[in-house]
Scaffold this motif. Sequence first.
Motif, PDB file in Angstrom:
ATOM      1  N   THR A 232       0.883  -1.130  -0.002  1.00 17.41           N
ATOM      2  CA  THR A 232      -0.139   0.066  -0.114  1.00 17.41           C
ATOM      3  C   THR A 232       0.783   1.215  -0.175  1.00 17.41           C
ATOM      4  O   THR A 232       2.055   1.077   0.272  1.00 17.41           O
ATOM      5  CB  THR A 232      -0.880   0.229   1.129  1.00 17.41           C
ATOM      6  OG1 THR A 232      -0.400   0.043   2.436  1.00 17.41           O
ATOM      7  CG2 THR A 232      -2.040  -1.062   1.253  1.00 17.41           C
ATOM      8  N   ASP A 245      -4.482   8.731   3.820  1.00 17.78           N
ATOM      9  CA  ASP A 245      -5.091   7.706   3.225  1.00 17.78           C
ATOM     10  C   ASP A 245      -4.299   6.740   2.898  1.00 17.78           C
ATOM     11  O   ASP A 245      -3.093   6.677   2.700  1.00 17.78           O
ATOM     12  CB  ASP A 245      -5.555   8.324   1.854  1.00 17.78           C
ATOM     13  CG  ASP A 245      -6.946   9.194   1.819  1.00 17.78           C
ATOM     14  OD1 ASP A 245      -7.884   8.629   2.717  1.00 17.78           O
ATOM     15  OD2 ASP A 245      -7.150   9.899   1.190  1.00 17.78           O
ATOM     16  N   HIS A 247      -3.684   3.591   0.410  1.00 13.44           N
ATOM     17  CA  HIS A 247      -4.050   3.526  -1.035  1.00 13.44           C
ATOM     18  C   HIS A 247      -3.536   2.081  -1.451  1.00 13.44           C
ATOM     19  O   HIS A 247      -2.274   1.776  -0.907  1.00 13.44           O
ATOM     20  CB  HIS A 247      -3.625   4.399  -2.064  1.00 13.44           C
ATOM     21  CG  HIS A 247      -3.790   5.632  -1.857  1.00 13.44           C
ATOM     22  ND1 HIS A 247      -5.210   6.246  -2.051  1.00 13.44           N
ATOM     23  CD2 HIS A 247      -3.252   6.833  -1.090  1.00 13.44           C
ATOM     24  CE1 HIS A 247      -5.185   7.697  -1.860  1.00 13.44           C
ATOM     25  NE2 HIS A 247      -4.127   8.080  -1.104  1.00 13.44           N
ATOM     26  N   ALA A 252      -3.052   3.206  -7.131  1.00 14.89           N
ATOM     27  CA  ALA A 252      -2.810   4.684  -6.589  1.00 14.89           C
ATOM     28  C   ALA A 252      -1.788   5.485  -7.811  1.00 14.89           C
ATOM     29  O   ALA A 252      -1.195   4.945  -8.582  1.00 14.89           O
ATOM     30  CB  ALA A 252      -1.933   4.646  -5.227  1.00 14.89           C
ATOM     31  N   THR A 264      -3.900   9.685  -5.102  1.00 16.84           N
ATOM     32  CA  THR A 264      -5.311   9.526  -5.264  1.00 16.84           C
ATOM     33  C   THR A 264      -5.512   8.044  -5.681  1.00 16.84           C
ATOM     34  O   THR A 264      -4.756   7.309  -6.252  1.00 16.84           O
ATOM     35  CB  THR A 264      -5.870  10.211  -6.375  1.00 16.84           C
ATOM     36  OG1 THR A 264      -6.102  11.801  -5.835  1.00 16.84           O
ATOM     37  CG2 THR A 264      -7.652   9.866  -6.356  1.00 16.84           C
ATOM     38  N   SER A 265      -6.584   7.175  -5.184  1.00 16.68           N
ATOM     39  CA  SER A 265      -7.072   5.951  -5.494  1.00 16.68           C
ATOM     40  C   SER A 265      -7.982   6.121  -6.807  1.00 16.68           C
ATOM     41  O   SER A 265      -8.761   6.593  -6.541  1.00 16.68           O
ATOM     42  CB  SER A 265      -7.699   5.095  -4.456  1.00 16.68           C
ATOM     43  OG  SER A 265      -6.807   4.698  -3.420  1.00 16.68           O
ATOM     44  N   PRO A 270      -9.818   4.966  -1.392  1.00 15.78           N
ATOM     45  CA  PRO A 270      -8.650   4.266  -0.512  1.00 15.78           C
ATOM     46  C   PRO A 270      -9.103   3.293   0.327  1.00 15.78           C
ATOM     47  O   PRO A 270     -10.353   3.189   0.764  1.00 15.78           O
ATOM     48  CB  PRO A 270      -8.335   5.496   0.506  1.00 15.78           C
ATOM     49  CG  PRO A 270      -8.742   6.786  -0.445  1.00 15.78           C
ATOM     50  CD  PRO A 270     -10.064   6.355  -1.314  1.00 15.78           C
TER      51      PRO A 270
END
Length: 438
Positions: A232, A245, A247, A252, A264-265, A270
């Motif tokens: 992640t 967050d 992700h 991502a 950002t996902s 996320p």
Amino acid sequence: MAYEGYLKDFLELSNITVGDTVKITKPNVEHEGMLLEKPDYSNENTIIIKLDSGYNIGVDIQDAKIEKIREGSKPKIELDPVDKELSDEKDNVSILSTGGTVASVIDYKTGAVHPAFTADDLLRATPELVDYANINAKAIFNILSEDMTKEYWIKTAEEVYNEINNGADGVIIAHGTDTMHYTASALSFMIDTPVPIVLTGAQRSSDRPSSDAFTNLMSSVTAAKSDIAEVTICMHGTEDDTYCDLHRGTRARKMHTSRRDTFTSINMNPLAKIQNNKLTINDSEVSYTKRNENKLDINTDLADNVALIKSYPGMNPEIIDIYVDKGYDGLVIEGTGLGHCSDDVITSIGRATDEKIPVVITSQCIFGRTNLNVYSSGRRLLHHKVIPVSDMLSETAYTKLLWAAGQTDDMEEIRKIMQTNLKGEMDTTLSQNYFIKN
């Protein structure tokens, strides 16, 4: 370089040295900051100061008055050691440093930021980490993320594998943000992990008041202790320090050059939010690999050469031909819209697939998915046996194709790998006809 000529003489006569805080007064403007040494490329009439905001500026001192506000000294890079008292009640978390802004320090000769901290320096600079886990910090290399290569990915995967094999309950990788999503994706395919692997970084270095390094690192420890046993990315979820967050590594993307909430996902939320050292799953319906579900395994066989190519109006099809002539192991074409290319480019793509070079089609659009069944250009690409990959990100498709082509040179087997959701990298809820037709 050091100050020379009349600037050197002036500073010496004024008893001003690098590290002192000075005030520069010019008609209608006043600046105050710490004096830095001059980079080689600066103007001979310019002095460099670091403002309280952390930014460096050059000031032309003609018609200016300079006075020393207070004595200063170059901050020591060597920090006091931290007492790493181990406890059986704490999780064992390894921090591997690869470089980047999160592990950087100011160069007081140029005022620039360089990846100069070791992983242990990182721990000393954030001693609060040891309150939450038994921390084992290690620098595996020290580069900026734009210098990352697949050889570094392999080295990172091997180091992560060793840490987990030696008892780490979670692994954090300090990494530059520019190519962090490539590394996260590559590691996702190379490692089956029973524990969390968390990449983190910083958009702003620790010498700036607005640095996000501390919050990102602390939140990453929480993620490394969690039940989410995937690769992640943990970074700011807002511009302020409200929360981070978490992700999925294959979903991502860095979306802004400088904002602290740059990651950002894409095409999903996320996985989780981390606030005040507490992790909250965002969507109970999204499945994720839980701790100890997988057995530890590693496969770092990557192809020698895969290219990521952006399709654009007026693109010369010879660009594709060059990669074919050089015998590349695969191509990822970032098509327009649903995954389209011009007729001339499609002809060259057909030559590539005839030469048994797998060609994967993604979209330049950040959100949505490819669909080559809608327009004639898409159907022509299908005729040439290209591989559409639903809503997979281009960067993820690139690293996955490197890995897939490293496993086999059989075109149909590569197609099967690319169109199978291995690490949450694509949406598999589409009609089966999508993959059967393609």
